[in-house]
Design a protein around this motif. Structure first.
Motif, PDB file in Angstrom:
ATOM      1  N   ASP A  46      41.863  41.692  28.716  1.00 64.98           N
ATOM      2  CA  ASP A  46      41.998  42.759  29.715  1.00 64.98           C
ATOM      3  C   ASP A  46      43.019  43.832  29.356  1.00 64.98           C
ATOM      4  OD1 ASP A  46      40.103  41.676  31.472  1.00 64.98           O
ATOM      5  OD2 ASP A  46      41.588  40.351  32.387  1.00 64.98           O
ATOM      6  N   ASP A  89      38.616  47.708  44.843  1.00 65.21           N
ATOM      7  CA  ASP A  89      39.401  46.690  44.141  1.00 65.21           C
ATOM      8  C   ASP A  89      39.125  46.740  42.638  1.00 65.21           C
ATOM      9  OD1 ASP A  89      40.251  44.177  42.990  1.00 65.21           O
ATOM     10  OD2 ASP A  89      40.412  43.391  45.025  1.00 65.21           O
ATOM     11  N   THR A  90      40.163  47.074  41.851  1.00 60.89           N
ATOM     12  CA  THR A  90      40.013  47.193  40.397  1.00 60.89           C
ATOM     13  C   THR A  90      39.592  45.880  39.760  1.00 60.89           C
ATOM     14  OG1 THR A  90      41.622  49.001  40.252  1.00 60.89           O
ATOM     15  CG2 THR A  90      41.228  47.734  38.253  1.00 60.89           C
ATOM     16  N   GLU A  91      40.168  44.783  40.205  1.00 63.77           N
ATOM     17  CA  GLU A  91      39.834  43.482  39.612  1.00 63.77           C
ATOM     18  C   GLU A  91      38.386  43.108  39.884  1.00 63.77           C
ATOM     19  OE1 GLU A  91      41.711  41.845  37.467  1.00 63.77           O
ATOM     20  OE2 GLU A  91      43.035  43.593  37.694  1.00 63.77           O
ATOM     21  N   LYS A  92      37.867  43.472  41.062  1.00 65.18           N
ATOM     22  CA  LYS A  92      36.459  43.198  41.358  1.00 65.18           C
ATOM     23  C   LYS A  92      35.557  44.046  40.481  1.00 65.18           C
ATOM     24  CE  LYS A  92      36.942  41.535  46.109  1.00 65.18           C
ATOM     25  NZ  LYS A  92      36.633  41.768  47.542  1.00 65.18           N
ATOM     26  N   LYS A  94      36.282  45.053  37.470  1.00 60.98           N
ATOM     27  CA  LYS A  94      36.331  44.445  36.133  1.00 60.98           C
ATOM     28  C   LYS A  94      35.416  43.226  36.063  1.00 60.98           C
ATOM     29  CE  LYS A  94      40.978  45.833  34.656  1.00 60.98           C
ATOM     30  NZ  LYS A  94      42.327  45.360  34.270  1.00 60.98           N
TER      31      LYS A  94
END
Length: 344
Positions: A46, A89-92, A94
């Motif tokens: 990441d 949501d950035t993590e979602k 990704k």
């Protein structure tokens, strides 16, 4: 969800290096503190740096000719409704990207050493951007253009007056500029929208750089193939070929809905966009045939995308009027998609 796949070019030639494109994707990181930096990512990690992406993609071009793409750009554009649903949501995003890249691999009708293409065969790097700027194709820019053109002329006149090349009233021209800025139909917080200005609201989207060659640097994998998934006889053997874009685009939509429990409206579906292109009359009929609650949501989404929703009680006997109405709506939806004002 709106997804594009393009081979990167500089003018008429394919880019010989990914460096310019990577530099473009790094623009949002300028002047940001280290803890707010957006790194490149893929299935293996990441936090890849720009220089490492350039080295890896540029070094994976064995036996490619100058007239062949070295890499492809996939742009994944969630709608405002989709971003709101996942709270931007950035993590979602990704997680979602990594999932659809597995489907990207499966969309190839190819085999490597007798095995179907897998995500492990794909060399790619992705990056999330959170901003968008107005482009010349946007409705706001086009409709503000006459005002902007006149403002530019007035500013040029002011420069000429100041340099002694022209005689005129500078103060009067400044007032004319203010009036034009006020009269322009599209503004943000009272400021006239011009090309390059940042758009308001959630604008997160994903850029994916995909190498033309597989991880081993031996096999060429082109999502831009003119062939759909099919088989052909070559030297007496049956050979698989092609990339199924319909499969990839449709599956990307299903992945989002499944991962995040998103209830997709008719006008948001990939199939509806295909129907709009191939058979606008059927698209129109499907739209007006929706249950009232779904139709209301559909109209809201279309309106948010800047599409003028036509009157739906046009008498079917007036064929020309109906077709004109349908065509006008089709043009509006197409402009909304192409401009990047993605709300459907």
């Amino acid at each position: 969800m709106y997804i594009t796949i393009t081979a990167q070019k500089i003018g008429e030639s394919y880019s010989s290096s990914v460096s310019d494109f990577v530099a473009y994707l790094e623009k949002e990181n300028e002047n940001k503190p280290l803890d707010e930096t957006e790194y490149f990512f893929n299935q293996q990690g990441d936090e890849f740096l720009a220089k490492d992406v350039i080295k890896d993609i540029d070094g994976n071009t064995s036996k490619l000719k100058k007239n062949e793409p070295r890499f492809y750009s996939i742009t994944v554009n969630p709608s405002k409704s989709e971003l709101k649903h996942i709270q931007n949501d950035t993590e979602k995003l990704k997680m979602y990207t990594k999932t659809i890249m597995e489907d990207y691999a499966k969309a190839f009708n190819r085999e490597i050493e007798g095995k179907p293409i897998r995500i492990q065969d794909i060399k790619y790097y992705a990056k999330i951007e959170h901003e968008r700027t107005y482009k010349g194709t946007d409705k706001a820019i086009k409709e503000n253009a006459p005002y902007y053109k006149e403002i530019v002329k007035l500013r040029n006149d002011i420069q000429k007056i100041e340099s002694g090349k022209l005689v005129g009233d500078i103060e009067k021209k400044h007032k004319q500029i203010k009036n034009l800025e006020h009269e322009a139909p599209h503004k943000i917080n009272g400021i006239m929208i011009t090309q390059g200005m940042a758009k308001v609201g959630e604008q997160s989207h994903i850029h994916i750089i995909v190498s033309r060659k597989d991880q081993s640097n031996r096999y060429s994998l082109s999502p831009g193939s003119k062939y759909k998934a099919s088989e052909v006889k070559f030297n007496g053997k049956t050979v698989k070929r092609g990339f199924d874009r319909d499969q990839f685009f449709g599956q990307a939509e299903k992945r989002f809905d499944g991962q995040f429990k998103y209830d997709r409206n008719f006008v948001e579906t990939y199939q509806s966009k295909k129907l709009l292109t191939k058979n606008p009359q059927r698209y129109y009929a499907s739209l007006i045939g929706l249950p009232n609650n779904e139709k209301a949501i559909a109209f809201k989404l279309l309106s948010q995308a800047g599409v003028s929703v036509p009157i739906l009680n046009v008498p079917t006997s007036q064929t020309q009027l109906v077709l004109k109405t349908i065509n006008k709506m089709k043009q509006g939806i197409t402009r909304a998609l192409n401009s990047g004002s993605i709300s459907i």
